[in-house]
Motif scaffolding. Structure first.
Motif, PDB file in Angstrom:
ATOM      1  N   ALA A  71     -51.700 -41.645 -39.594  1.00  0.00           N
ATOM      2  CA  ALA A  71     -52.522 -41.050 -39.074  1.00  0.00           C
ATOM      3  C   ALA A  71     -52.385 -41.245 -37.219  1.00  0.00           C
ATOM      4  N   MET A  72     -52.000 -43.035 -36.720  1.00  0.00           N
ATOM      5  CA  MET A  72     -51.861 -43.569 -35.621  1.00  0.00           C
ATOM      6  C   MET A  72     -50.616 -43.430 -35.302  1.00  0.00           C
ATOM      7  N   LEU A  73     -49.402 -43.166 -35.984  1.00  0.00           N
ATOM      8  CA  LEU A  73     -48.068 -43.536 -35.326  1.00  0.00           C
ATOM      9  C   LEU A  73     -47.150 -42.015 -35.593  1.00  0.00           C
ATOM     10  N   ILE A  74     -46.447 -42.024 -34.523  1.00  0.00           N
ATOM     11  CA  ILE A  74     -45.855 -40.289 -33.694  1.00  0.00           C
ATOM     12  C   ILE A  74     -43.986 -40.749 -33.391  1.00  0.00           C
ATOM     13  N   SER A  75     -43.815 -40.634 -34.073  1.00  0.00           N
ATOM     14  CA  SER A  75     -41.621 -40.213 -33.707  1.00  0.00           C
ATOM     15  C   SER A  75     -41.116 -39.719 -32.519  1.00  0.00           C
ATOM     16  N   PRO A  76     -40.256 -41.379 -32.693  1.00  0.00           N
ATOM     17  CA  PRO A  76     -39.758 -40.925 -31.177  1.00  0.00           C
ATOM     18  C   PRO A  76     -39.357 -39.397 -31.000  1.00  0.00           C
ATOM     19  N   GLN A  77     -38.586 -38.799 -31.993  1.00  0.00           N
ATOM     20  CA  GLN A  77     -38.226 -37.181 -31.595  1.00  0.00           C
ATOM     21  C   GLN A  77     -39.864 -36.069 -31.276  1.00  0.00           C
ATOM     22  N   GLU A  78     -41.105 -37.150 -32.586  1.00  0.00           N
ATOM     23  CA  GLU A  78     -42.566 -35.842 -31.917  1.00  0.00           C
ATOM     24  C   GLU A  78     -42.704 -36.379 -29.789  1.00  0.00           C
ATOM     25  N   VAL A  79     -42.700 -37.378 -30.095  1.00  0.00           N
ATOM     26  CA  VAL A  79     -42.722 -37.781 -28.431  1.00  0.00           C
ATOM     27  C   VAL A  79     -41.474 -37.095 -27.430  1.00  0.00           C
ATOM     28  N   LYS A  80     -40.732 -37.092 -27.451  1.00  0.00           N
ATOM     29  CA  LYS A  80     -40.002 -36.598 -26.762  1.00  0.00           C
ATOM     30  C   LYS A  80     -39.680 -34.880 -26.133  1.00  0.00           C
ATOM     31  N   ALA A  81     -40.009 -34.455 -27.237  1.00  0.00           N
ATOM     32  CA  ALA A  81     -40.325 -32.843 -27.509  1.00  0.00           C
ATOM     33  C   ALA A  81     -41.631 -32.607 -26.446  1.00  0.00           C
ATOM     34  N   LEU A  82     -42.975 -33.768 -27.088  1.00  0.00           N
ATOM     35  CA  LEU A  82     -44.195 -33.383 -26.166  1.00  0.00           C
ATOM     36  C   LEU A  82     -43.823 -33.278 -24.464  1.00  0.00           C
ATOM     37  N   LEU A  83     -42.542 -34.849 -24.220  1.00  0.00           N
ATOM     38  CA  LEU A  83     -42.927 -34.239 -22.665  1.00  0.00           C
ATOM     39  C   LEU A  83     -41.473 -33.205 -22.656  1.00  0.00           C
ATOM     40  N   ASP A  84     -40.825 -33.036 -23.362  1.00  0.00           N
ATOM     41  CA  ASP A  84     -39.553 -32.173 -22.461  1.00  0.00           C
ATOM     42  C   ASP A  84     -40.307 -30.766 -22.589  1.00  0.00           C
ATOM     43  N   SER A  85     -42.105 -30.447 -23.440  1.00  0.00           N
ATOM     44  CA  SER A  85     -42.327 -29.327 -23.036  1.00  0.00           C
ATOM     45  C   SER A  85     -43.809 -29.726 -22.564  1.00  0.00           C
ATOM     46  N   GLY A  86     -43.776 -30.633 -21.231  1.00  0.00           N
ATOM     47  CA  GLY A  86     -44.954 -30.999 -20.000  1.00  0.00           C
ATOM     48  C   GLY A  86     -45.983 -31.465 -20.010  1.00  0.00           C
ATOM     49  N   GLU A  87     -46.292 -31.577 -21.839  1.00  0.00           N
ATOM     50  CA  GLU A  87     -47.522 -31.895 -21.967  1.00  0.00           C
ATOM     51  C   GLU A  87     -47.673 -33.573 -21.481  1.00  0.00           C
ATOM     52  N   GLU A  88     -48.729 -34.067 -21.104  1.00  0.00           N
ATOM     53  CA  GLU A  88     -49.505 -35.074 -20.232  1.00  0.00           C
ATOM     54  C   GLU A  88     -49.188 -36.412 -21.586  1.00  0.00           C
ATOM     55  N   VAL A  89     -48.215 -36.956 -21.077  1.00  0.00           N
ATOM     56  CA  VAL A  89     -48.074 -37.933 -21.920  1.00  0.00           C
ATOM     57  C   VAL A  89     -48.351 -39.382 -20.789  1.00  0.00           C
ATOM     58  N   LEU A  90     -48.606 -40.498 -21.058  1.00  0.00           N
ATOM     59  CA  LEU A  90     -49.155 -41.443 -20.799  1.00  0.00           C
ATOM     60  C   LEU A  90     -47.840 -42.186 -21.875  1.00  0.00           C
ATOM     61  N   LEU A  91     -46.858 -42.916 -21.816  1.00  0.00           N
ATOM     62  CA  LEU A  91     -45.860 -44.036 -21.980  1.00  0.00           C
ATOM     63  C   LEU A  91     -46.567 -45.142 -21.825  1.00  0.00           C
ATOM     64  N   LEU A  92     -47.397 -46.212 -22.573  1.00  0.00           N
ATOM     65  CA  LEU A  92     -47.281 -47.306 -22.547  1.00  0.00           C
ATOM     66  C   LEU A  92     -45.870 -48.482 -23.717  1.00  0.00           C
ATOM     67  N   ASP A  93     -46.101 -49.396 -22.293  1.00  0.00           N
ATOM     68  CA  ASP A  93     -44.899 -50.266 -22.694  1.00  0.00           C
ATOM     69  C   ASP A  93     -45.552 -51.807 -23.141  1.00  0.00           C
ATOM     70  N   THR A  94     -46.186 -52.009 -24.691  1.00  0.00           N
ATOM     71  CA  THR A  94     -46.755 -53.578 -24.582  1.00  0.00           C
ATOM     72  C   THR A  94     -45.798 -54.761 -24.849  1.00  0.00           C
ATOM     73  N   ARG A  95     -44.735 -54.813 -24.917  1.00  0.00           N
ATOM     74  CA  ARG A  95     -44.164 -56.269 -24.480  1.00  0.00           C
ATOM     75  C   ARG A  95     -44.539 -56.712 -23.025  1.00  0.00           C
ATOM     76  N   THR A  96     -43.071 -57.197 -23.251  1.00  0.00           N
ATOM     77  CA  THR A  96     -43.476 -58.390 -22.211  1.00  0.00           C
ATOM     78  C   THR A  96     -43.135 -57.993 -21.186  1.00  0.00           C
ATOM     79  N   ARG A  97     -43.375 -58.757 -19.698  1.00  0.00           N
ATOM     80  CA  ARG A  97     -43.133 -57.784 -18.269  1.00  0.00           C
ATOM     81  C   ARG A  97     -41.426 -58.186 -18.387  1.00  0.00           C
ATOM     82  N   GLU A  98     -41.083 -59.688 -19.368  1.00  0.00           N
ATOM     83  CA  GLU A  98     -39.604 -59.483 -18.924  1.00  0.00           C
ATOM     84  C   GLU A  98     -38.846 -58.665 -19.777  1.00  0.00           C
ATOM     85  N   GLU A  99     -39.064 -57.937 -20.760  1.00  0.00           N
ATOM     86  CA  GLU A  99     -38.396 -56.999 -21.434  1.00  0.00           C
ATOM     87  C   GLU A  99     -38.845 -55.596 -20.676  1.00  0.00           C
TER      88      GLU A  99
END
Length: 180
Positions: A71-99
């Motif tokens: 229930a906590m997961l979302i697929s990349p395709q679902e994220v893309k669809a939300l972004l394309d629809s104009g939905e407010e989505v904060l994409l937050l990168d949890t990797r290292t600064r170098e990555e």
């Protein structure tokens, strides 16, 4: 994996149920430190016996936790669809600064401790935050941390930036980490 049994190895369990390590540690104090660690080739039955836990109870808890994790997961395709629809989505990168500096999803923010604390205090509790890592292997832990701090709209992107690159935007370079 169709069935989870007492004879399933810990490597198979943690691969099939990514949040199982967190779940086992939270409920039984198994697998979080050297005194309660297990080997990948041990079966669940062996780990449970050593820790005086009923294997059936551990199996039930792993499966229940897995449903919560899904229930906590979302697929990349679902994220893309939300972004394309104009939905407010904060994409937050949890990797290292170098990555993040080497390759990132367009429009994403890099998560620092300061930014995380700012979000905990200012971001709407139900507003969507999509957290991502490299391959999706650790994003559930971070997502659970965010939800535990009241940000119920936090979701972890399955497969991380690697899945985004393969399934949504092939212009995002793929990479692999070299570990010593």
């Amino acid at each position: 994996m169709a069935d989870l049994t007492a004879n399933t190895t810990m490597a198979e369990i943690t691969s099939t149920f990514p949040g199982s390590k967190r779940a086992l540690f939270a409920r039984y104090h198994i697998g979080g430190c050297s005194s309660c660690a297990y080997r990948d080739d041990e079966t669940l039955a062996e780990v449970c016996e050593r820790n005086e836990i009923k294997a059936d109870e551990a199996i039930e808890y792993i499966l229940e936790s897995h449903e919560v994790d899904k229930a906590m997961l979302i697929s990349p395709q679902e994220v893309k669809a939300l972004l394309d629809s104009g939905e407010e989505v904060l994409l937050l990168d949890t990797r290292t600064r170098e990555e993040h500096e080497a390759v990132a999803i367009a429009g994403s923010k890099f998560m620092t401790q300061e930014y995380q604390q700012e979000l905990f205090g200012t971001w709407g509790k139900d507003k969507l935050i999509v957290l991502y890592d490299h391959t999706g292997g650790r994003v559930l832990d971070t997502c659970a941390w965010f939800q535990g701090h009241g940000l119920k709209g936090a979701r972890g992107m399955t497969g991380g930036i690697d899945a985004w690159s393969k399934e949504v935007d092939k212009s995002v370079p793929r990479y692999r980490l070299e570990m010593d």
